[in-house]
Design an enzyme around this catalytic site. Structure first.
Site, mmCIF file in Angstrom:
data_model
loop_
_atom_site.group_PDB
_atom_site.id
_atom_site.type_symbol
_atom_site.label_atom_id
_atom_site.label_comp_id
_atom_site.label_asym_id
_atom_site.label_seq_id
_atom_site.Cartn_x
_atom_site.Cartn_y
_atom_site.Cartn_z
ATOM 1 N N HIS A 95 0.902 -0.954 0.056
ATOM 2 C CA HIS A 95 0.105 -0.056 -0.206
ATOM 3 C C HIS A 95 0.862 1.133 0.080
ATOM 4 C CE1 HIS A 95 -3.194 -2.829 1.086
ATOM 5 N NE2 HIS A 95 -4.045 -2.029 1.000
ATOM 6 N N TYR A 160 -2.207 5.185 -0.523
ATOM 7 C CA TYR A 160 -2.110 5.546 -1.941
ATOM 8 C C TYR A 160 -1.860 6.779 -2.400
ATOM 9 C CZ TYR A 160 -5.332 1.368 -1.784
ATOM 10 O OH TYR A 160 -5.580 0.088 -1.415
#
Length: 824
Positions: A95, A160
């Site tokens: 991530h 993100y």
């Protein structure tokens, strides 16, 4: 090694001298991309250079660059250290992959490492917590990716992260402000990322109605952000039904679209109606919905603008098959006509994913990575009727293996470098990474691209490397007998450099290698060779004008005694130890290293001296006399006190005042600078304190070894073999030092035995895998019979640069045999 010197100091890059094997080119630029290694906004072309960021080993960010004018690859370099990926055995997080942007002054910025952030960083008022930390780093110099520094101007709470640079130079950063149950936000910098504006929430995460499966459900979102016309930002997004249950599924629905006019600082839907932020699920369904997917699941795609100024939006949609990610998904395309959204189903292959290029409402091209069974390909698919019927056209890349994953198109792309692709290496967690355009991928020398030399999951074949070593060393042995000399190194032109001086500090390593091969083979020829060549310098055992007696006599006669119990070898070790302790000064608490250089120092002690202590510890065991051991302990204690910086890197030389034992100064003799960390010096420290623990079981020594190990492991490059100094950043002098790598490997194996820390064993194996690859290990008969290429003896003195050296071979053989014993 012979060099011609004029008024300028001329050095050649490490890539100058390569074998034919090393000159082979491949179509990928690195093979150490780790996990799912790329995000959309990973690259930019700036002033003739394309910069690319990706997730490498331990989920840390790496940056590579391609200079189009020079047709030269640079890097990759590790840009920072993520908090993710540091727990052995834990699933790859994926991530915190890096996003990259180049500011208006040419500095490269990378943001990475976030998967929500943890509670230790404080309160997250816009979301929930998980792990990792959003980290911002920038290059220390414009357009120079070799050195980086951290910039503390962003929240730790993020997932993100994505950079977006506008035509006016403004730099936007979008991210989810925490884990799943968090708002998506943006910030903007108008001063080249020195500062960022306050966070603005775009879409709202909030509790929602329970489902049949779960009572604790939230509205959550996934966003894709693209540059629209002018200074517009366009956002396509989908809705995630976030259920508090394990395992966590990825149920996502619907397609949404909105636009941000950054000049007016206003958000609009496709009809031009102003939007109120943050957008909720109910508001999104009313104001920004492109398509309702019903029971079907989807993944986020891309949005772009046609020549009429209308958006096209792509999403990947498929049936819910009961799995955590839903069934296979196919790209569905929608376009706005000015009145309505039309489109949907296409004939594109299932699970093919990538980028979209829209020329007109009817002319749409998709660049897709696809899995064709036995091979993967990257190909253009073109449509002349807008959104439904596509024909495969040019194939840009086709390789055996699985599907290619693609980035977004590179910002301000060069015609030869438009997009990045990755493809998994079968049976590993690694991927090859490609930079390509319509002409195909940009090539690179295989020796430079193969940063990970052997599969992490593949068993390391120690036996094969040892057999190759014996065969190779027989070549060197023949030359040594013919010249009746001890080989020290080569001159870089296939000529052996021999140990010339009577008391050459390296002369014990060649007979030591022969002893190692005797230990491995039990072949008497190696025993005979070791005995013959060590006796060439036996007369030096009583000479006390050097501290290198341990290297000279313990690595040779000491090795021999351990294997044969020959009493004559034992006596040589004792005699050499007796000579060595005469150089000890009780006021200083150390053995004096050198008698030369009186204009530079008074009582120099170098970190290398830690290795000579092994002979003293053994001398006490052989004689029962503690005086040798006491000298060794005092020397180790004084060195521990004065040789190390706060980060446990080491100075090379400490100069003492023999009158009172105080320190005059700390400097280097073989490192890049007085304040740099000379790579082999770190190895002497790591090996030395691990060895001291072996003889004393003093936990202070073990802790010191662990601290040094932490510094080394945190600073190793992608192929685990260090450059000759950890602080060297000039690409022209960034030579590898295989001798330091082999020293680390041997030390890490012993340190593992005392700690049971698998990380040390893994590091040793990875170093040995790299050293045994064609990049570092000589082919049969190559390099005069030496094993390892690419070592550095003394760079500041222009001595033995990028050549084989005997002590690199010695510690490599020692590491291989230690690992073999450990496995048995």
């Amino acid at each position: 090694m012979k060099y011609l010197l004029s008024t300028l100091f001329v050095l050649f890059c490490t890539s100058v001298v390569f074998s034919q094997t090393e000159q082979k080119e491949v179509n990928y630029f690195a093979n150490n991309a780790f996990g799912n290694p790329i995000v959309g906004k990973l690259g930019e072309h700036y002033n003739g250079v394309t910069y690319i960021a990706y997730q490498g080993e331990k989920e840390d960010p790496y940056v590579a660059a391609y200079d189009h004018k020079k047709e030269m690859w640079i890097g990759p370099y590790k840009a920072g250290t993520s908090l993710l990926g540091k727990t052995s055995g834990k699933k790859i997080d994926n991530h915190g992959k890096p996003t990259l942007v180049v500011d208006g002054e040419g500095y490269i910025h990378v943001v990475f490492g976030g998967h929500g952030g943890s509670k230790e960083f404080g309160e997250n008022s816009l979301g929930n917590y998980n792990c990792g930390k959003q980290i911002h780093v920038k290059t220390k110099k414009p357009m120079d990716i070799s050195s980086w520094e951290e910039v503390d101007n962003l929240t730790p709470f993020a997932t993100y992260s994505q950079f977006l640079k506008m035509d006016n130079g403004d730099i936007y950063l979008f991210y989810r402000h925490g884990a799943h149950r968090s708002d998506w936000v943006y910030q903007v910098s108008k001063d080249n990322c020195r500062t960022f504006s306050p966070k603005v929430s775009i879409v709202k995460a909030k509790p929602t109605s329970a489902t049949e499966e779960c009572s604790d459900v939230w509205d959550s979102w996934y966003l894709d952000i693209q540059h629209g016309n002018g200074n517009d930002i366009i956002v396509s997004y989908n809705y995630h039904v976030c259920k508090n249950m394990r395992p966590h599924d990825s149920e996502r629905h619907n397609c949404y679209y909105m636009k941000f006019d950054t000049d007016k600082n206003e958000w609009y839907n496709v009809k031009g109606e102003s939007l109120k932020l943050p957008v909720t699920k109910e508001y999104a369904d009313t104001m920004t919905l492109v398509a309702n997917t019903g029971d079907k699941w989807n993944h986020i795609g891309r949005a772009c603008i046609n020549k009429n100024g209308f958006p096209h939006v792509g999403f990947y949609e498929g049936e819910d098959d009961g799995s955590l990610n839903g069934g296979p998904k196919q790209l569905k395309l929608y376009q706005w006509t000015g009145n309505e959204w039309i489109g949907g189903r296409t004939n594109l292959p299932e699970e093919a994913r990538g980028e979209m290029n829209v020329k007109s409402p009817d002319s749409v091209s998709c660049l897709l990575g696809n899995d064709k069974g036995e091979f993967g390909e990257v190909a253009w698919w073109n449509s002349s009727n807008g959104n439904t019927a596509f024909t495969k056209e040019a194939v840009l890349l086709k390789e055996e293996g699985g599907r290619f994953t693609l980035s977004n198109f590179i910002r301000n792309a060069h015609p030869d470098a438009k997009i990045v692709a990755t493809q998994k290496i079968e049976g590993t967690d690694y991927s090859r990474i490609f930079l390509l355009a319509d002409k195909g991928p940009i090539m690179r020398k295989k020796a430079e691209a193969d940063l990970i030399c052997v599969s992490e999951n593949q068993e390391f074949d120690i036996e094969s490397v040892l057999k190759k070593s014996e065969k190779q060393y027989a070549v060197l042995l023949g030359s040594a007998y013919a010249e009746n000399k001890i080989p020290r190194a080569t001159d870089g032109h296939d000529e052996i450099e021999w140990a010339q001086r009577k008391m050459d500090w390296t002369q014990g390593f060649f007979p030591g290698c022969c002893w190692k091969l005797y230990e491995y083979t039990n072949d008497a020829k190696w025993k005979k060779a070791a005995d013959y060549f060590q006796n060439l310098f036996i007369d030096g055992k009583d000479v006390n004008t050097t501290h290198d007696l341990g290297f000279m006599f313990y690595c040779s006669f000491g090795e021999g005694y351990e294997l044969t119990k020959d009493e004559t070898y034992k006596q040589v070790v004792i005699d050499a130890s007796e000579a060595l302790i005469t150089r000890y000064d009780s006021t200083v608490g150390c053995i004096k290293s050198w008698d030369f250089g009186k204009e530079r120092w008074t009582f120099p002690v170098i970190i290398d001296n830690m290795l000579n202590l092994e002979m003293l510890f053994e001398a006490s065991l052989l004689t029962g006399d503690e005086k040798y051991k006491n000298v060794a302990i005092n020397h180790a204690n004084t060195t521990l006190k004065n040789h190390f910086r706060d980060d446990y890197s080491t100075w090379h030389v400490v100069d003492y005042n023999p009158e009172d034992g105080t320190v005059f100064k700390k400097l280097t003799h073989q490192g890049y600078s007085d304040e740099s960390s000379w790579a082999r010096g770190q190895g002497w420290a790591l090996y030395g304190y691990t060895m001291c623990y072996r003889y004393t079981k003093n936990p202070v020594y073990l802790e010191q070894a662990k601290h040094v190990a932490e510094f080394v492991s945190a600073n190793l490059p992608v192929d685990y073999v260090p450059f000759w100094d950890f602080n060297v950043s000039d690409a022209e002098i960034m030579y590898k030092d295989a001798s330091a790598g082999s020293l680390y490997a041997s030390a890490f194996i012993e340190l593992y035995e005392y700690t049971n820390n698998e990380a040390y064993k893994t590091l040793a194996i990875n170093i040995l895998k790299s050293l045994s690859s064609e990049k570092y290990f000589s082919e049969y008969g190559e390099n005069c019979g030496f094993l390892l290429k690419h070592s550095v003896g003394n760079f500041p003195k222009v001595s033995e640069i990028d050549v084989p050296i005997n002590y690199a071979d010695y510690y490599c053989l020692e590491a291989l045999l230690r690992l073999k014993k450990l496995n048995n």
